[in-house]
Scaffold this active site. Sequence first.
Site, PDB file in Angstrom:
ATOM      1  N   ARG A 216       0.850  -1.193   0.000  1.00 14.13           N
ATOM      2  CA  ARG A 216       0.000   0.000   0.000  1.00 14.13           C
ATOM      3  C   ARG A 216       0.889   1.247   0.000  1.00 14.13           C
ATOM      4  NH1 ARG A 216      -5.316  -1.567   2.238  1.00 14.13           N
ATOM      5  NH2 ARG A 216      -5.524  -3.605   1.274  1.00 14.13           N
ATOM      6  N   GLU A 218       0.755   4.097   1.051  1.00 15.04           N
ATOM      7  CA  GLU A 218       0.141   5.059   1.972  1.00 15.04           C
ATOM      8  C   GLU A 218       1.253   5.805   2.685  1.00 15.04           C
ATOM      9  OE1 GLU A 218      -3.894   3.217   3.733  1.00 15.04           O
ATOM     10  OE2 GLU A 218      -2.160   1.957   4.074  1.00 15.04           O
ATOM     11  N   ARG A 224       0.322   1.940  13.228  1.00 17.43           N
ATOM     12  CA  ARG A 224      -0.440   0.796  12.733  1.00 17.43           C
ATOM     13  C   ARG A 224      -0.399   0.625  11.217  1.00 17.43           C
ATOM     14  NH1 ARG A 224      -6.250   2.441  14.488  1.00 17.43           N
ATOM     15  NH2 ARG A 224      -5.096   3.039  16.314  1.00 17.43           N
ATOM     16  N   HIS A 225       0.282   1.521  10.513  1.00 21.14           N
ATOM     17  CA  HIS A 225       0.340   1.417   9.053  1.00 21.14           C
ATOM     18  C   HIS A 225       1.730   1.100   8.559  1.00 21.14           C
ATOM     19  CE1 HIS A 225      -3.487   3.644   9.334  1.00 21.14           C
ATOM     20  NE2 HIS A 225      -3.766   2.940   8.261  1.00 21.14           N
ATOM     21  N   GLU A 362      -8.676  -1.664  13.961  1.00 22.98           N
ATOM     22  CA  GLU A 362      -9.191  -2.510  12.882  1.00 22.98           C
ATOM     23  C   GLU A 362      -8.182  -3.598  12.569  1.00 22.98           C
ATOM     24  OE1 GLU A 362      -9.798  -0.533   9.046  1.00 22.98           O
ATOM     25  OE2 GLU A 362      -9.331  -2.467   8.105  1.00 22.98           O
ATOM     26  N   SER A 365     -11.206  -6.353   7.461  1.00 25.43           N
ATOM     27  CA  SER A 365     -12.346  -5.793   6.743  1.00 25.43           C
ATOM     28  C   SER A 365     -12.895  -6.884   5.843  1.00 25.43           C
ATOM     29  CB  SER A 365     -11.912  -4.645   5.831  1.00 25.43           C
ATOM     30  OG  SER A 365     -11.632  -3.493   6.577  1.00 25.43           O
ATOM     31  N   ARG A 413      -1.161  -6.666  12.188  1.00 22.10           N
ATOM     32  CA  ARG A 413      -2.121  -6.023  13.096  1.00 22.10           C
ATOM     33  C   ARG A 413      -2.590  -6.995  14.178  1.00 22.10           C
ATOM     34  NH1 ARG A 413      -5.480  -1.687  10.719  1.00 22.10           N
ATOM     35  NH2 ARG A 413      -3.951  -0.299   9.755  1.00 22.10           N
TER      36      ARG A 413
HETATM   37  O1  4AD Z   1      -9.232  -3.055   5.072  1.00 22.61           O
HETATM   38  P1  4AD Z   1      -8.414  -3.487   3.878  1.00 22.61           P
HETATM   39  O2  4AD Z   1      -7.882  -2.419   3.002  1.00 22.61           O
HETATM   40  O3  4AD Z   1      -9.331  -4.492   3.090  1.00 22.61           O
HETATM   41  C1  4AD Z   1      -8.970  -5.185   1.940  1.00 22.61           C
HETATM   42  O4  4AD Z   1      -7.859  -5.226   1.487  1.00 22.61           O
HETATM   43  C2  4AD Z   1     -10.068  -6.028   1.381  1.00 22.61           C
HETATM   44  N1  4AD Z   1      -9.630  -6.648   0.098  1.00 22.61           N
HETATM   45  C3  4AD Z   1     -10.408  -7.095   2.360  1.00 22.61           C
HETATM   46  C4  4AD Z   1     -11.607  -7.846   1.979  1.00 22.61           C
HETATM   47  O5  4AD Z   1     -11.526  -9.059   1.812  1.00 22.61           O
HETATM   48  N2  4AD Z   1     -12.694  -7.153   1.839  1.00 22.61           N
HETATM   49  O6  4AD Z   1      -7.202  -4.372   4.399  1.00 22.61           O
HETATM   50  C5  4AD Z   1      -7.444  -5.539   5.155  1.00 22.61           C
HETATM   51  C6  4AD Z   1      -6.675  -5.522   6.478  1.00 22.61           C
HETATM   52  C7  4AD Z   1      -7.020  -4.372   7.419  1.00 22.61           C
HETATM   53  O7  4AD Z   1      -8.146  -4.657   8.203  1.00 22.61           O
HETATM   54  C8  4AD Z   1      -5.772  -4.295   8.268  1.00 22.61           C
HETATM   55  O8  4AD Z   1      -5.748  -5.302   9.266  1.00 22.61           O
HETATM   56  C9  4AD Z   1      -4.687  -4.596   7.251  1.00 22.61           C
HETATM   57  O9  4AD Z   1      -5.286  -5.334   6.219  1.00 22.61           O
HETATM   58  N3  4AD Z   1      -4.097  -3.378   6.712  1.00 22.61           N
HETATM   59  C10 4AD Z   1      -2.881  -2.899   7.055  1.00 22.61           C
HETATM   60  N4  4AD Z   1      -1.954  -3.332   7.911  1.00 22.61           N
HETATM   61  C11 4AD Z   1      -0.821  -2.635   8.022  1.00 22.61           C
HETATM   62  N5  4AD Z   1      -0.543  -1.522   7.310  1.00 22.61           N
HETATM   63  C12 4AD Z   1      -1.449  -1.030   6.422  1.00 22.61           C
HETATM   64  N6  4AD Z   1      -1.171   0.055   5.722  1.00 22.61           N
HETATM   65  C13 4AD Z   1      -2.672  -1.727   6.265  1.00 22.61           C
HETATM   66  N7  4AD Z   1      -3.767  -1.543   5.490  1.00 22.61           N
HETATM   67  C14 4AD Z   1      -4.609  -2.539   5.767  1.00 22.61           C
HETATM   68 MG    MG Z   2     -10.328  -1.806   6.098  1.00 19.82          MG
END
Ligand code: 4AD
Ligand code: MG
Length: 439
Positions: A216, A218, A224-225, A362, A365, A413
Site C-alpha cells: 500500500r 500510503e 499501525r500502518h 481494525e 475488513s 495487526r
Molecule cells: O481493510 P483493507 O484495506 O481491506 C482489503 O484489502 C479487502 N480486500 C479485504 C476484503 O476481503 N474485503 O485491508 C485488510 C486488512 C485491514 O483490516 C488491516 O488489518 C490490514 O489489512 N491493513 C494494514 N496493515 C498494516 N498496514 C497497512 N497500511 C494496512 N492496510 C490494511
Molecule cells: Mg479496512
Amino acid sequence: MGLTMKRTLINELKQHLGQEVLVQGWVQEVRNLSKIKFVILRDRTGDMQTLALQTDTEPDSFALIDTLTKESVVEIIGIPKENKESRWEIEVLIKKLSIISMAEVPLPTDNTDKSQTQIDKRLDYRFLDVRNVKKNAIFKVRSKLVKIVTNFFDKNGFTNINTPKMTTIGVESGAELFEVNYFGKPVYLAQSPQVYKQMFVVGGFERVYEIAPVFRAEKSHTMRHLTEFTGVDFEMGFIQDEHDVMDFIEKMVKDLLKNVKKEAAAELGMLGVELSLPKKIPRLTMAAAKKLLAEKGKTFSEDADLDSESEKLLGELIKEKYNSEFVFITNYPWAVKPFYHMKSEKFPNTTKSFDLLYNGVEIASGSQREHRVEVWRAQAREKGLDPATMTKYEELFRYGCPPHGGAGFGLDRITHRLLKLDNIREAVLLPRDPERVSP
Ligand code: 4AD
Ligand code: MG
C-alpha cells in the site's frame, strides 16, 4: 572438535545429567572471577549457565574465556550437573571451549532487556535485536498464529492459493498503488488479492485463502500502518449474506486465541501477556456505533468513516458495555467502501460490509461481494469507474458466479493487538514504511 559428537540443545540438557555433551550457541554474558569463569550460553531453545574451573577445564579453554566477546558463537564440551541454587537449576561444567565465530566489539546495538537503543537502530540491526529472547518471542507467537490459522482454514475446506503480486488490477482505491516498471510497461504491486480470490471461488474451489504480502503506497506515519504487510485473506462461496462470513471469522478468532494461548504459553508468559478468550463478538451497525460515540461527544456525518481515535474510543466503550475486546462494526456507508461490496437493502446507503476491531484497532475488513453483473457494472459507474477498463474482473460474474464474500486480516495487526505492542513495527521482522526500505 564436535565432528563426532551430536549437538545437544539447551532445553535437552536435563536428560543428559552427568554425561558429556556438546552444546553450541551465542555468548550472552561472561563473568570472570579468575578461578571460576561463567559463560551464559544461548541457543534457539533458551539460555544456560556454563562454568569453567581451573581444576576441571582444559587450560587453553580456560584462558580463551578471557578473550570472549558478547554474542560470539562458541561450542562447549562439558557435563551438565544439577545446581538447585542457580535459576536454571542445572549448569554445564566446561571441559573444552572453542570459538567458532568471534563477535566484534562494540556491538552496534544493545540487545539486553535494559537496552536504551532506539527502535530505528534496532531495526537496522534486526538480526541482533531478535537475539533478545523477548523480541524473539514476538516472532515465535506470530509463527504460531500462521500455523493455527492455516490449520483452521484447512479443517474448514479452504484451499491455499498463491496469487500474483505484480498486477494491472487495483480495486481497494486507486491512490495506494506502487508502480513498477515491467519491461517498460507500468504494472502495480498488489494492494490486495481481492480479484484473484474471487476468481478462484468462481473457479470452483468455493473456499480459498492466501497469506501473502500486500503493498500500500500510503504515506502514513502511524503506529499501525506499513507500506508492505502480510495479508491473511480468504473468500467463500455460497453464503447467505455477510453474517456467514462474520460467523466464520468469529469461530476462527476463538480457535486462534484458544490455541495460541496453549501453544505459545511460554512466549506469552515471557511477554507478560494474558489472553482472555472471546465469548460472543458483538455486531453493531455503523449507525449504532456512531450513536455510542455521540454520547461521548464524538459526532460524525452519516457518510463518514471512523478515524483511528474513534476506533480506540469505541474499543473502550465496547469493553465496558459488552466486556469484549472484539467488535464487528457492520454496514459501512457506501460512500467509504469499494464498489465491489454488495449494497444493503435493509439499511439504505450502506454496504453488506464489516470491520473487526480488536482492542480498538481494525484488524480485518470484509463483506459480501456483488456478484450480479448488471449491479456490479452500475456500482462501478457510480464510483466513477469504467467497467470497460476492468473486463478481466467483470468476466468473473458472467459465466456462473455464486454469491460469495470474504475478508482480509493484517497478520501484523493481529500480532500487534494480541501482544498489545505499542508499534506495529515490533510485530514485523523488517518493516517497510515511507522512510524505511532497508535492510
Ligand atoms: O481493510 P483493507 O484495506 O481491506 C482489503 O484489502 C479487502 N480486500 C479485504 C476484503 O476481503 N474485503 O485491508 C485488510 C486488512 C485491514 O483490516 C488491516 O488489518 C490490514 O489489512 N491493513 C494494514 N496493515 C498494516 N498496514 C497497512 N497500511 C494496512 N492496510 C490494511
Ligand atoms: Mg479496512
